[in-house]
Design a protein around this motif. Structure first.
Motif, PDB file in Angstrom:
ATOM      1  N   SER A 285      -3.082  -8.153  -5.700  1.00 15.26           N
ATOM      2  CA  SER A 285      -2.674  -7.553  -4.964  1.00 15.26           C
ATOM      3  C   SER A 285      -1.417  -6.218  -5.843  1.00 15.26           C
ATOM      4  O   SER A 285      -1.837  -6.775  -6.485  1.00 15.26           O
ATOM      5  CB  SER A 285      -0.709  -8.195  -4.297  1.00 15.26           C
ATOM      6  OG  SER A 285      -1.278  -9.177  -3.270  1.00 15.26           O
TER       7      SER A 285
ATOM      8  N   ARG B  72       0.625  -1.247  -0.046  1.00 14.55           N
ATOM      9  CA  ARG B  72       0.328  -0.298  -0.036  1.00 14.55           C
ATOM     10  C   ARG B  72       1.080   1.323  -0.226  1.00 14.55           C
ATOM     11  O   ARG B  72       0.258   2.075  -0.704  1.00 14.55           O
ATOM     12  CB  ARG B  72      -0.963   0.092   1.246  1.00 14.55           C
ATOM     13  CG  ARG B  72      -1.751  -1.291   1.152  1.00 14.55           C
ATOM     14  CD  ARG B  72      -2.780  -0.962   0.334  1.00 14.55           C
ATOM     15  NE  ARG B  72      -4.031   0.371   0.963  1.00 14.55           N
ATOM     16  CZ  ARG B  72      -4.722  -0.079   2.419  1.00 14.55           C
ATOM     17  NH1 ARG B  72      -4.859  -1.453   2.380  1.00 14.55           N
ATOM     18  NH2 ARG B  72      -5.766   0.907   2.497  1.00 14.55           N
TER      19      ARG B  72
ATOM     20  N   ILE C 268       1.336  -4.547   3.423  1.00 14.29           N
ATOM     21  CA  ILE C 268       0.055  -4.784   2.405  1.00 14.29           C
ATOM     22  C   ILE C 268      -1.477  -4.937   3.458  1.00 14.29           C
ATOM     23  O   ILE C 268      -1.880  -5.167   2.453  1.00 14.29           O
ATOM     24  CB  ILE C 268       0.727  -6.057   2.352  1.00 14.29           C
ATOM     25  CG1 ILE C 268       0.521  -7.211   3.037  1.00 14.29           C
ATOM     26  CG2 ILE C 268       2.012  -6.278   1.634  1.00 14.29           C
ATOM     27  CD1 ILE C 268       1.045  -8.437   2.550  1.00 14.29           C
ATOM     28  N   GLY C 269      -0.825  -4.733   4.459  1.00 15.72           N
ATOM     29  CA  GLY C 269      -2.842  -3.774   4.560  1.00 15.72           C
ATOM     30  C   GLY C 269      -2.967  -3.884   5.783  1.00 15.72           C
ATOM     31  O   GLY C 269      -1.694  -3.091   6.193  1.00 15.72           O
TER      32      GLY C 269
ATOM     33  N   GLY D  37      -7.229  -4.269  -4.265  1.00  9.85           N
ATOM     34  CA  GLY D  37      -6.732  -4.838  -2.955  1.00  9.85           C
ATOM     35  C   GLY D  37      -6.797  -6.638  -3.014  1.00  9.85           C
ATOM     36  O   GLY D  37      -7.372  -7.113  -4.007  1.00  9.85           O
ATOM     37  N   ARG D  38      -5.553  -7.136  -2.563  1.00 12.23           N
ATOM     38  CA  ARG D  38      -5.933  -8.264  -2.518  1.00 12.23           C
ATOM     39  C   ARG D  38      -6.384  -8.990  -2.466  1.00 12.23           C
ATOM     40  O   ARG D  38      -7.508  -9.432  -1.203  1.00 12.23           O
ATOM     41  CB  ARG D  38      -4.271  -8.646  -1.359  1.00 12.23           C
ATOM     42  CG  ARG D  38      -4.418  -8.225   0.105  1.00 12.23           C
ATOM     43  CD  ARG D  38      -2.688  -8.672   0.808  1.00 12.23           C
ATOM     44  NE  ARG D  38      -2.806  -8.159   2.198  1.00 12.23           N
ATOM     45  CZ  ARG D  38      -3.403  -9.166   2.954  1.00 12.23           C
ATOM     46  NH1 ARG D  38      -1.398 -10.066   2.469  1.00 12.23           N
ATOM     47  NH2 ARG D  38      -3.075  -9.405   4.294  1.00 12.23           N
ATOM     48  N   ASN D  39      -5.879 -10.830  -2.574  1.00 14.31           N
ATOM     49  CA  ASN D  39      -7.170 -11.896  -1.992  1.00 14.31           C
ATOM     50  C   ASN D  39      -8.840 -11.271  -2.493  1.00 14.31           C
ATOM     51  O   ASN D  39      -9.569 -11.958  -2.142  1.00 14.31           O
ATOM     52  CB  ASN D  39      -6.992 -12.073  -0.953  1.00 14.31           C
ATOM     53  CG  ASN D  39      -5.622 -12.503   0.232  1.00 14.31           C
ATOM     54  OD1 ASN D  39      -4.731 -13.053  -0.923  1.00 14.31           O
ATOM     55  ND2 ASN D  39      -5.484 -11.965   0.930  1.00 14.31           N
TER      56      ASN D  39
ATOM     57  N   GLN E 112      -8.348  -5.421   1.688  1.00 12.56           N
ATOM     58  CA  GLN E 112      -8.155  -7.077   1.666  1.00 12.56           C
ATOM     59  C   GLN E 112      -9.036  -7.340   1.804  1.00 12.56           C
ATOM     60  O   GLN E 112     -10.190  -7.438   2.737  1.00 12.56           O
ATOM     61  CB  GLN E 112      -7.039  -7.345   3.194  1.00 12.56           C
ATOM     62  CG  GLN E 112      -7.253  -8.941   2.673  1.00 12.56           C
ATOM     63  CD  GLN E 112      -6.278  -9.678   4.441  1.00 12.56           C
ATOM     64  OE1 GLN E 112      -6.043  -8.808   4.863  1.00 12.56           O
ATOM     65  NE2 GLN E 112      -6.588 -11.023   4.146  1.00 12.56           N
TER      66      GLN E 112
END
Length: 430
Positions: free
Chosen positions: A312, A2, A32-33, A290-292, A256
């Motif tokens: 991501s 991020r 990352i979150g 965002g991831r996932n 996320q």
């Protein structure tokens, strides 16, 4: 990732008195979150007060071998360390009142032994636990001469109740009730045994008192961001993502995406909010960044070209630059939303539910628009897209707010005061 985080400028008088060990679930850098963003913020600020060590645990091994500025780092891959007996024991978590599957995920006896060695070697004055799920390591730390700070990113019992309040069948409800009872026992013991408890907002401070009554002193340490990192977005010098250059009607949602409150919000955007806005503005696009991302989000993006699901990304700023509004239709959650602070720093106007903006000192009509039904959220976006003067007014006020209350500099002053209560010898702010 991020943000990339340069070390905070040294505006605090550094003292060698403080040696701080952070215990973290997952690796805190690169962030990352929301969890790692807050953890890295706290690590960065504490490095200005003395030496910092980090003991991190996860079910994987990181590729990086050092953390910028950190004196000592030890990572334990608990999945590879658990014995067969531990794996069997974890299945019987429900037999012990202070066991929980999410806390067991972060624990291995070998990792606890490694932590004990680190504590003996590093000899910290302070140990900061980042999240309630690290509770199984509390007894290890208590064997050493140090003060304990419990940084409670959310009042997790409250979040758990929100997420599991409407389960479809008795079996699921019964399991969730057992897990909640265990979580209440864990969180209650943690807040009572800590020397100090940190929370993200005044709302969470009230929740702690509501749930647990007699607790350690509670300090509000807000989630903050490196505001200068977003200056190029605010000044419109940052180029938007390629093929998203038409920024007039782009809707942004960050986070996320597999995290349950974010999943619910994203699905509201996909299936209820965006289709109606698309009828009004055929050129509009929905950016889920965002991831996932879930399978249903990916399927929706394949069916509808106006829906972009990124997974991501290395840098959120080009997506902020592409957005004309951030919509935060959250109905669940705790703490405070870093996504809103990022939008404020980047000059992106925000339409949010009351829950989404919870804990942030933002006022409806001055810093953002608060709207709580699907129809109201759509109306709020439409209002911003039609009224450029309102957009500019909200963006300016929100930028001033994030600088004053949620910059790293502002948060560092609050941390300094909190630490000073535990270590009076600490030099005050210059």
């Amino acid at each position: 990732m991020r943000e990339t985080f340069p070390l905070l400028q040294n505006h605090i008088r550094v003292t060698s008195l403080i040696r701080t060990l952070f215990i973290t679930k997952e690796v805190p850098y690169p962030p990352i979150g929301g969890v790692s963003l807050r953890t890295w913020q706290n690590i960065n600020i504490m490095m200005k007060l003395g030496s910092v060590g980090v003991f991190s645990v996860s079910n994987w091994s990181p590729q990086n071998t050092s953390l910028p500025g950190v004196t000592l780092w030890k990572h334990s891959n608990v999945a590879s360390q658990r014995s067969k007996w531990e794996k069997l024991e974890n299945r019987l978590w429900w037999l012990q009142s202070r066991r929980h599957p999410d806390a067991d995920w972060a624990y291995a006896k070998t990792a606890a032994e490694e932590l004990d060695t680190i504590l003996t070697k590093f000899q910290p004055n302070l140990v900061i636990f980042e999240e309630v799920w690290l509770y199984p390591y509390l007894n290890v730390v208590k064997r050493h001469q140090c003060q304990i700070i419990f940084d409670n990113h959310n009042v997790e019992a409250s979040v758990w109740q929100q997420r599991h309040s409407s389960l479809p069948d008795f079996k699921s409800q019964f399991k969730a009730k057992i897990q909640l009872d265990h979580l209440l026992s864990i969180e209650s013991d943690f807040v009572k045994q800590a020397s100090q408890v940190w929370v993200c907002s005044e709302d969470d401070s009230r929740l702690i008192n509501q749930y647990y009554k007699q607790v350690a002193p509670t300090q509000v340490i807000p989630n903050g961001i490196n505001v200068a990192h977003y200056n190029s977005v605010y000044s419109r010098e940052c180029p938007p993502v390629t093929k998203l250059e038409n920024t007039r009607h782009n809707i942004l949602f960050l986070g996320q995406l597999s995290y349950s409150p974010n999943t619910v919000a994203a699905e509201l955007l996909i299936y209820q909010i965006y289709p109606q806005l698309r009828k009004l503005y055929p050129d509009s696009r929905l950016l889920l960044v965002g991831r996932n991302p879930t399978l249903s989000m990916q399927v929706a993006a394949q069916r509808e070209p106006g829906i972009i699901v990124t997974g991501s990304i290395p840098d959120v700023r080009p997506y902020l630059a592409a957005a004309s509004v951030m919509v935060v239709p959250l109905l669940q959650g705790g703490g405070t939303r870093l996504k809103i602070l990022e939008a404020f720093a980047g000059g992106c106007p925000v339409v949010s539910t009351t829950k989404g903006a919870e804990g942030i000192k933002a006022r409806n009509g001055e810093h953002l628009l608060i709207r709580n039904t699907i129809e109201e959220l759509i109306e709020g976006v439409n209002q911003l897209w039609l009224d450029f003067s309102l957009r500019d007014k909200l963006a300016r006020s929100a930028y001033e707010l994030v600088q004053a209350e949620y910059s790293w500099q502002a948060v560092s002053r609050k941390i300094n005061l909190a630490i000073h209560q535990l270590v009076p010898e600490l030099a005050p702010l210059s």
